[in-house]
Write an enzyme that holds these catalytic residues in place. Structure first.
Site, PDB file in Angstrom:
ATOM      1  N   GLY A  46       0.830  -1.197   0.000  1.00  0.00           N
ATOM      2  CA  GLY A  46       0.000   0.000   0.000  1.00  0.00           C
ATOM      3  C   GLY A  46       0.863   1.246   0.000  1.00  0.00           C
ATOM      4  O   GLY A  46       2.013   1.217   0.453  1.00  0.00           O
ATOM      5  N   GLN A  51       3.032   9.984   0.824  1.00  0.00           N
ATOM      6  CA  GLN A  51       4.343   9.331   0.932  1.00  0.00           C
ATOM      7  C   GLN A  51       5.239   9.619  -0.275  1.00  0.00           C
ATOM      8  O   GLN A  51       6.435   9.327  -0.248  1.00  0.00           O
ATOM      9  CB  GLN A  51       4.175   7.813   1.095  1.00  0.00           C
ATOM     10  CG  GLN A  51       3.540   7.419   2.426  1.00  0.00           C
ATOM     11  CD  GLN A  51       3.344   5.919   2.516  1.00  0.00           C
ATOM     12  OE1 GLN A  51       2.363   5.379   2.015  1.00  0.00           O
ATOM     13  NE2 GLN A  51       4.298   5.239   3.125  1.00  0.00           N
ATOM     14  N   CYS A  94       6.016  -0.085   7.195  1.00  0.00           N
ATOM     15  CA  CYS A  94       5.620   1.119   6.466  1.00  0.00           C
ATOM     16  C   CYS A  94       6.786   1.534   5.583  1.00  0.00           C
ATOM     17  O   CYS A  94       7.921   1.608   6.058  1.00  0.00           O
ATOM     18  CB  CYS A  94       5.283   2.234   7.455  1.00  0.00           C
ATOM     19  SG  CYS A  94       4.798   3.770   6.646  1.00  0.00           S
ATOM     20  N   LEU A  95       6.501   1.810   4.312  1.00  0.00           N
ATOM     21  CA  LEU A  95       7.581   2.178   3.388  1.00  0.00           C
ATOM     22  C   LEU A  95       8.257   3.486   3.808  1.00  0.00           C
ATOM     23  O   LEU A  95       9.389   3.745   3.413  1.00  0.00           O
ATOM     24  CB  LEU A  95       7.036   2.306   1.953  1.00  0.00           C
ATOM     25  CG  LEU A  95       6.527   0.986   1.342  1.00  0.00           C
ATOM     26  CD1 LEU A  95       5.947   1.236  -0.043  1.00  0.00           C
ATOM     27  CD2 LEU A  95       7.644  -0.057   1.262  1.00  0.00           C
ATOM     28  N   HIS A 136      -4.411   1.389   7.387  1.00  0.00           N
ATOM     29  CA  HIS A 136      -3.051   1.933   7.500  1.00  0.00           C
ATOM     30  C   HIS A 136      -2.889   3.142   6.561  1.00  0.00           C
ATOM     31  O   HIS A 136      -2.383   4.189   6.961  1.00  0.00           O
ATOM     32  CB  HIS A 136      -2.045   0.820   7.145  1.00  0.00           C
ATOM     33  CG  HIS A 136      -0.610   1.249   7.092  1.00  0.00           C
ATOM     34  ND1 HIS A 136       0.362   0.674   7.885  1.00  0.00           N
ATOM     35  CD2 HIS A 136       0.036   2.170   6.331  1.00  0.00           C
ATOM     36  CE1 HIS A 136       1.531   1.241   7.616  1.00  0.00           C
ATOM     37  NE2 HIS A 136       1.363   2.152   6.670  1.00  0.00           N
TER      38      HIS A 136
HETATM   39 ZN   LIG Z   1       2.747   3.381   5.760  1.00  0.00          ZN
END
Ligand SMILES: [Zn+2]
Length: 172
Positions: A46, A51, A94-95, A136
């Site tokens: 995701g 981001q 999380c990236l 998320h």
């Molecule tokens: Zn994330």
């Protein structure tokens, strides 16, 4: 399509609340494609627009497993209609916070309403990893991160680590 750089902690933009999207047009579809490519390349399941530095309410997810056909979903202005009564615990990564995993308990099912790639209003009910991933990513749109589920002591430790890393990268 292009792979976009993914913003990581401690960049303050990750704490911004993303603004609603007024129009689903070709420019937005290009961003969706670029976000999907960036997510697959990472790899992740995701990614929220914030981001990649775009504070707009857009997220992409694909929880298909290796060997399964890709199942990309693009959600514009997602809104949770309802959350199920049961919960599910998942160790989330999380990236934007590489190498950190946090065990988080969230509702295991949800119904979410959103605009799709064509700007058409859709509603889906999700469970399992998809339900976790959507929650998320919606957290990202509100500036909330997985470290917010930690105690403040542990959260400060993670933030300090990333600040230190950022400083040493700048020094090189
Ligand atoms: Zn994330």
């Amino acid at each position: 399509m292009a792979t976009l750089p993914i913003i990581t902690l401690p960049d303050p933009i990750l704490r911004k609340v993303s603004a609603p999207i007024e129009r689903v047009d070709d420019e937005l579809r290009t961003l969706m494609d670029d976000m999907l490519e960036s997510m697959y390349a990472a790899p992740g399941v995701g990614l929220a627009a914030i981001q990649v530095g775009v504070p707009r309410r857009l997220l992409v997810v694909d929880v298909a497993e290796d060997g399964e056909a890709p199942a990309p979903l693009c959600l514009v202005n997602p809104e949770i209609v309802s959350l199920g009564p049961e919960t599910r615990v998942h160790e989330e990564g999380c990236l934007s916070i590489p190498d950190v995993r946090v065990e988080i308990e969230r509702p295991s099912t949800l119904t979410v309403r959103y605009l799709d790639r064509e700007g058409v209003l859709q509603e889906i009910t999700a469970d399992g990893l998809l339900a976790t991933a959507i929650q998320h990513e919606i957290n990202h749109l509100d500036g909330k991160l997985i470290i917010d589920f930690l105690s403040s002591l542990k959260r400060d430790m993670v933030v300090r680590k990333f600040k230190k890393q950022a400083r040493s990268t700048e020094a090189l």
